[in-house]
Write a protein that holds these residues in place. Structure first.
Motif, mmCIF file in Angstrom:
data_model
loop_
_atom_site.group_PDB
_atom_site.id
_atom_site.type_symbol
_atom_site.label_atom_id
_atom_site.label_comp_id
_atom_site.label_asym_id
_atom_site.label_seq_id
_atom_site.Cartn_x
_atom_site.Cartn_y
_atom_site.Cartn_z
ATOM 1 N N UNK A 131 0.612 -1.310 0.073
ATOM 2 C CA UNK A 131 0.089 -0.035 0.163
ATOM 3 C C UNK A 131 0.988 1.157 0.056
ATOM 4 N N UNK A 132 2.015 1.166 -0.191
ATOM 5 C CA UNK A 132 2.876 2.307 -0.272
ATOM 6 C C UNK A 132 4.045 2.145 -1.566
ATOM 7 N N UNK B 272 -3.523 4.472 -10.639
ATOM 8 C CA UNK B 272 -2.952 5.153 -9.690
ATOM 9 C C UNK B 272 -2.354 6.452 -10.161
ATOM 10 N N UNK B 273 -1.279 6.163 -11.099
ATOM 11 C CA UNK B 273 -0.402 7.286 -11.673
ATOM 12 C C UNK B 273 -1.361 8.289 -12.471
ATOM 13 N N UNK B 274 -2.282 7.815 -13.016
ATOM 14 C CA UNK B 274 -3.306 8.850 -13.959
ATOM 15 C C UNK B 274 -4.340 9.149 -13.087
ATOM 16 N N UNK B 275 -4.247 9.218 -11.712
ATOM 17 C CA UNK B 275 -5.357 9.877 -10.927
ATOM 18 C C UNK B 275 -5.868 11.372 -11.158
ATOM 19 N N UNK B 276 -6.863 11.497 -11.462
ATOM 20 C CA UNK B 276 -7.170 13.031 -11.562
ATOM 21 C C UNK B 276 -6.735 14.067 -10.552
ATOM 22 N N UNK C 158 6.502 14.409 -4.379
ATOM 23 C CA UNK C 158 5.271 15.259 -4.048
ATOM 24 C C UNK C 158 3.831 14.212 -4.410
ATOM 25 N N UNK C 159 4.107 13.783 -5.663
ATOM 26 C CA UNK C 159 2.833 12.970 -6.064
ATOM 27 C C UNK C 159 2.725 11.636 -5.300
ATOM 28 N N UNK C 160 3.734 11.284 -4.954
ATOM 29 C CA UNK C 160 3.736 9.862 -4.029
ATOM 30 C C UNK C 160 3.150 10.249 -2.471
ATOM 31 N N UNK C 161 3.491 11.472 -1.915
ATOM 32 C CA UNK C 161 2.857 12.009 -0.874
ATOM 33 C C UNK C 161 1.477 12.319 -0.938
ATOM 34 N N UNK D 234 -3.667 11.686 0.782
ATOM 35 C CA UNK D 234 -4.919 11.931 0.510
ATOM 36 C C UNK D 234 -5.576 10.391 0.509
ATOM 37 N N UNK D 235 -5.055 9.302 0.959
ATOM 38 C CA UNK D 235 -5.530 8.236 1.039
ATOM 39 C C UNK D 235 -6.116 7.841 -0.480
ATOM 40 N N UNK D 236 -5.557 8.079 -1.350
ATOM 41 C CA UNK D 236 -5.839 7.558 -2.928
ATOM 42 C C UNK D 236 -5.517 5.997 -2.994
#
Length: 408
Positions: free
Chosen positions: A24-25, A109-113, A153-156, A161-163
Motif C-alpha cells: 500500500x506504499x 493510480x499514476x493517472x489519478x485525476x 510530492x505525487x507519491x506523498x 489523500x488516501x488515494x
C-alpha cells in the motif's frame, strides 16, 4: 548475457505494481524493487540469469520490503511480532509472476485525476515504465531535482489523500479511464512531437507510449478507446525513422520515403483500428485520429492521399472535442482537398481561439497554405512569426529552411 537494462525495464513495472499491492506504499515498493535490481546486477553476472527474472526480482524485493517494515516499525514486543507475522502472511503469498491486474492498478493510480498532468507523466514514467529520474528529466526538459521533487510530492499526495492503489469501482471506471488513456498518449506525444529542446523526437518516450498502449489493450481488452489509442500510436510510430534526416532536419510527411515506413507496425495498427471500429460510434478522440493516421499510412503517395476522407475524420474529431488544434489541422487538410484559399478560409474560423495563442500552429499552417498558393512574400512573414513562437530546435530549423525557400 542478455542486456540487463532491457530486462529491468521490462520487469520493473510489474514488480513495483506487485509490491505496491500488498504494501500500500509506492515508496516502499519502488525502493524495494530498486534494491532487488541492484542485487541482480551483483549476482546475475556471477550466477547466471534465473529462469524467471521477474519472479526473482519480486521475491528479493519482497524480502527487502519486509525487512524495512520490520526495521521502521515502532510497535513493541508482541505487537511487533504479530505485525511481522501479518507481513509474512501477505508477502509469502505474493505471486512471483505478477498478474496484469497489478499493472492496471498502477496505471490508474499514476493517472489519478487528483494529480496534475506533469505529475501523472512523471509518475507513470517512473513507476510503470521504470525510467530513471535523470531519463525523465531529460525527456520532459526539466532538472533532475525538479522531477525528483515532483515524483516525491505525487507519491506523498497519494499517501496523504488516501488515494487507493486500485482500479476504480465500476461506477467510476468510465470517468477515470480517459485519464489513463490521456496519460499514455501524453507519454507518446512528448516523444513524437517534442515542442522544445534539441530534438524533434525522443525515442524512449515513443517506445514507452507504444508499449503502454499495447499493455492497456491487454489489460482492458473490451475497452475500444484503448485499441484506438494503440492504433494511433502504432500508425504514427511506423513513420518515426523517416521523420528526421541524417542531418537531424525534420522531414515533412509529403517528403518522407514511404518505402522505409515500418510495415509491421502499420499492419498491427490497422488490426487495432479494426477492433476499435467494431463497436458503436466513437465517443473519444482517438478513433478519428487513428483513422487519419491510417489514411496517411496506406496512401500510395502524397498525391494519392484521400483528403476527402481525412477531412471527414477531422470533422468527426471536432464534433467530439471542439479542439482548435484539430480545427487548424483540418484547415490544412481542406486546403489540400479544395485548394489553399479554401484552407485559409477554414483556418480563419479557428485562428482567434484563445487556446491557440501560445502555439505557433496557426502561423505555421497559414504560412504553409500561402506557400502552396504561390504567395511566398506573405508566407515568409508567417514563417517568421511561427519561428518567433519557439519550439524544438529541429522544428525551428525546418522553419528556417522554409524561410530560405521563400527568399528570406
Amino acid at each position: 548475457m542478455t542486456n540487463l537494462d532491457g530486462v529491468f525495464r521490462r520487469e520493473w513495472g510489474p514488480a513495483v505494481a506487485a509490491l505496491a499491492r500488498w504494501s500500500g506504499d509506492l515508496t516502499i515498493a519502488e525502493d524495494a524493487v530498486q534494491e532487488a535490481c541492484a542485487e541482480a546486477l551483483r549476482s546475475w553476472p556471477r550466477d547466471g540469469m534465473p529462469d524467471s527474472p521477474g519472479g526473482w526480482l519480486v521475491t528479493i524485493a519482497r524480502n527487502r520490503a519486509r525487512d524495512r517494515l520490520r526495521r521502521e516499525s515502532v510497535r513493541p514486543g508482541k505487537e511487533l511480532a504479530a505485525f511481522v507475522d501479518e507481513i509474512g502472511a501477505r508477502t509469502d503469498h505474493i505471486d512471483p509472476h505478477p498478474v496484469r491486474d497489478d499493472e492496471l492498478r498502477m496505471m490508474f493510480t499514476c493517472a489519478h485525476p487528483a494529480l496534475d498532468r506533469q505529475s501523472q507523466l512523471a509518475l507513470t514514467l517512473r513507476l510503470v515504465s521504470g525510467l530513471t529520474v535523470a531519463e525523465i528529466a531529460r525527456a520532459l526538459l526539466q532538472t533532475d531535482a525538479a522531477i525528483g521533487q515532483r515524483i516525491t510530492r505525487a507519491k506523498n499526495k497519494i499517501r496523504h489523500a488516501n488515494i487507493p492503489l486500485q482500479v476504480p469501482p465500476p461506477q467510476l471506471l468510465a470517468e477515470r479511464t480517459p485519464h489513463v488513456l490521456g496519460c499514455i498518449y501524453s507519454v507518446f506525444t512528448e516523444g513524437y512531437w517534442s515542442t522544445a529542446g534539441p530534438s524533434a523526437i525522443r525515442d524512449e518516450l515513443c517506445d514507452e507510449g507504444v508499449r503502454l498502449a499495447g499493455e492497456l489493450c491487454a489489460l482492458m481488452p473490451d475497452e475500444r478507446e484503448a485499441h484506438a489509442l494503440a492504433a494511433l500510436t502504432l500508425l504514427h510510430d511506423s513513420r518515426r525513422a523517416t521523420r528526421i534526416d541524417d542531418a537531424g532536419m525534420l522531414v515533412p510527411l509529403e517528403e518522407q520515403d514511404r518505402r522505409k515506413w515500418d510495415r509491421g507496425r502499420i499492419a498491427r495498427g490497422l488490426d487495432r483500428l479494426r477492433l476499435a471500429e467494431d463497436a458503436p460510434p466513437a465517443v473519444g478522440p482517438y478513433l478519428p485520429q487513428a483513422v487519419i493516421a491510417a489514411l496517411h499510412a496506406t496512401a500510395p503517395s502524397w498525391e494519392q492521399t484521400d483528403w476527402t476522407a481525412i477531412c471527414a475524420a477531422y470533422d468527426r474529431l471536432l464534433e467530439l472535442t471542439g479542439s482548435p488544434v484539430a480545427g487548424a489541422n483540418r484547415a490544412l487538410a481542406v486546403g489540400l482537398r479544395d485548394g489553399p484559399d479554401a484552407g485559409l478560409a477554414a483556418l480563419d474560423e479557428v485562428a482567434r481561439d484563445p487556446r491557440l495563442t501560445r502555439s505557433n500552429l496557426v502561423a505555421a499552417v497559414r504560412a504553409d497554405l500561402l506557400r502552396r498558393a504561390g504567395r511566398p512574400g506573405e508566407a515568409l512573414t508567417w514563417y517568421r512569426t511561427a519561428l518567433e513562437a519557439g519550439g524544438s530546435e529541429s522544428g525551428r530549423d525546418f522553419l528556417r529552411r522554409r524561410i530560405a525557400e521563400c527568399g528570406g
